[in-house]
Design an enzyme around this catalytic site. Structure first.
Site, PDB file in Angstrom:
ATOM      1  N   HIS A 130       0.821  -1.228   0.000  1.00 14.88           N
ATOM      2  CA  HIS A 130       0.000   0.000   0.000  1.00 14.88           C
ATOM      3  C   HIS A 130       0.853   1.275   0.000  1.00 14.88           C
ATOM      4  O   HIS A 130       0.309   2.371  -0.156  1.00 14.88           O
ATOM      5  CB  HIS A 130      -0.929   0.044   1.217  1.00 14.88           C
ATOM      6  CG  HIS A 130      -1.974  -1.027   1.210  1.00 14.88           C
ATOM      7  ND1 HIS A 130      -2.818  -1.241   0.134  1.00 14.88           N
ATOM      8  CD2 HIS A 130      -2.311  -1.973   2.136  1.00 14.88           C
ATOM      9  CE1 HIS A 130      -3.621  -2.273   0.405  1.00 14.88           C
ATOM     10  NE2 HIS A 130      -3.334  -2.733   1.613  1.00 14.88           N
ATOM     11  N   ASP A 167      -2.709 -10.611  -2.429  1.00 19.24           N
ATOM     12  CA  ASP A 167      -3.298 -10.122  -1.182  1.00 19.24           C
ATOM     13  C   ASP A 167      -4.779  -9.794  -1.425  1.00 19.24           C
ATOM     14  O   ASP A 167      -5.169  -9.454  -2.532  1.00 19.24           O
ATOM     15  CB  ASP A 167      -2.536  -8.853  -0.762  1.00 19.24           C
ATOM     16  CG  ASP A 167      -2.858  -8.403   0.652  1.00 19.24           C
ATOM     17  OD1 ASP A 167      -2.068  -8.706   1.569  1.00 19.24           O
ATOM     18  OD2 ASP A 167      -3.902  -7.728   0.849  1.00 19.24           O
ATOM     19  N   HIS A 169      -6.323  -7.261  -0.494  1.00 14.69           N
ATOM     20  CA  HIS A 169      -6.455  -5.816  -0.732  1.00 14.69           C
ATOM     21  C   HIS A 169      -5.710  -5.418  -2.012  1.00 14.69           C
ATOM     22  O   HIS A 169      -4.650  -5.979  -2.311  1.00 14.69           O
ATOM     23  CB  HIS A 169      -5.878  -5.034   0.457  1.00 14.69           C
ATOM     24  CG  HIS A 169      -6.520  -5.366   1.764  1.00 14.69           C
ATOM     25  ND1 HIS A 169      -5.961  -6.272   2.658  1.00 14.69           N
ATOM     26  CD2 HIS A 169      -7.678  -4.942   2.315  1.00 14.69           C
ATOM     27  CE1 HIS A 169      -6.756  -6.372   3.724  1.00 14.69           C
ATOM     28  NE2 HIS A 169      -7.803  -5.582   3.536  1.00 14.69           N
ATOM     29  N   ASP A 248      -4.407 -12.846   3.279  1.00 20.82           N
ATOM     30  CA  ASP A 248      -5.658 -12.413   3.921  1.00 20.82           C
ATOM     31  C   ASP A 248      -6.891 -12.661   3.056  1.00 20.82           C
ATOM     32  O   ASP A 248      -8.005 -12.308   3.458  1.00 20.82           O
ATOM     33  CB  ASP A 248      -5.564 -10.937   4.357  1.00 20.82           C
ATOM     34  CG  ASP A 248      -4.886 -10.052   3.340  1.00 20.82           C
ATOM     35  OD1 ASP A 248      -4.624 -10.514   2.214  1.00 20.82           O
ATOM     36  OD2 ASP A 248      -4.613  -8.878   3.667  1.00 20.82           O
TER      37      ASP A 248
HETATM   38 ZN   LIG Z   1      -4.090  -7.204   2.733  1.00 17.51          ZN
END
Ligand SMILES: [Zn+2]
Length: 311
Positions: A130, A167, A169, A248
């Protein structure tokens, strides 16, 4: 040939306050499981240096690195916590951890390119995907994978590398850094309408973003990967693969609502190893991103490593 394993006590020392999901126990869970399953003997542990400023500058704005290091070093000297965003804090140990995490990714890249290891896994914190060129967010400070990929290109002279992000996200930071860098192909899937709420429209032609709805299960993800990632990876012929390995998207992980299980991580890793065998002299560097359900995280990392280490 060996699978290199990079981890360091400094990465464990970083913490963002009581109850935070991105916690030191994540690394303990992975280590414990590797020992309990005997998988640790199939891995070779490598030293983790601190990242060099020149390598940070390959993916981050110079002003950002200067400001963030100042901010982190002050927190370290004063023994205090400072917030970067509502989810992300710098603590006394964050500076060293962030420097080790990025240092591991770069050292892993060198080890694999030099032929000291066939592939490598970095069990590091803080995660990186991120972190944009000039902003820390979402538990991330330096973009470990983007730094390593640029190191392979700009310092080690490779011409084409792939970044694979599984991931749950969206890897907005990596996308921000490598959008329209045609030497890099980025492929990812992620849960739609989840933090950081980006990725619906790719920022560059050099990326394949696959947003998937909550409750999508592994079988559907595999079909999407086969139909969308694989033809592009085959056509691109990357000389090395980098993996933003977040776990995740696992069914047991509460930070997302996807339904992957260990067998899916094993399958994805197998497909990536196939690409690496065909085009990249087997070169893969994988770096830990998310994964917050400790048992599921440890089992999924083991599934990933068993394929990388062929055991
Ligand atoms: Zn994540």
């Amino acid at each position: 040939m060996t699978t290199a394993y990079f981890s360091h006590p400094d990465c464990r020392a970083h913490e963002m306050g009581r109850g935070h999901p991105e916690c030191p126990e994540r690394l303990d869970a992975i280590e414990d499981h590797l020992l309990a399953t005997g998988l640790d003997v199939a891995l070779t542990r490598f030293d983790v240096p601190l990242v060099r400023r020149e390598d940070l500058a390959l993916a981050h704005a110079t002003g950002y690195v200067a400001e963030l290091s100042e901010f982190m070093q002050q927190a370290s000297m004063r023994g205090e916590y400072r917030s970067v965003d509502p989810d992300t804090a710098v603590g006394p140990a964050t500076w060293q951890a962030a420097m080790r995490a990025a240092g591991a990714a770069v050292a892993a890249t060198d080890a694999v390119i030099d032929g000291r290891a066939e592939n490598a896994f970095c069990a590091v914190r803080p995660p990186g995907h991120h972190a944009t060129r000039s902003r820390a967010m979402g538990f991330c400070f330096f973009n470990n994978v983007a730094i390593a990929a640029r190191h392979a290109l700009d310092v080690r002279g490779l011409q084409r590398v792939a970044i694979v992000d599984f991931d749950v996200h969206h890897g907005n930071g990596t996308e921000d850094i490598i959008a329209n860098d045609e030497r890099v192909l980025m492929v990812s899937f992620f849960q739609d309408q989840l933090y950081p709420f980006s990725g619906g429209v790719p920022l560059g032609t050099n990326m394949i973003n696959l947003p998937v709805p909550a409750y999508t299960r592994g079988g559907e993800i595999r079909e999407l990967i086969e139909a969308n990632w694989m033809p592009r990876l085959e056509a691109f012929k990357p000389q090395m693969l980098f993996i933003s390995a977040g776990f995740d998207a696992h069914r047991e992980d509460d930070l997302g609502q996807l339904g992957l299980v260990e067998a899916d991580y094993e399958w994805i890793t197998r497909r990536l190893v196939d690409v690496a065998e065909r085009h990249a002299q087997r070169r893969i560097v994988s770096c830990l991103e998310g994964g917050y359900a400790l048992g599921a995280l440890a089992r999924s990392v083991a599934a990933h490593l068993r394929v990388l280490a062929s055991v």
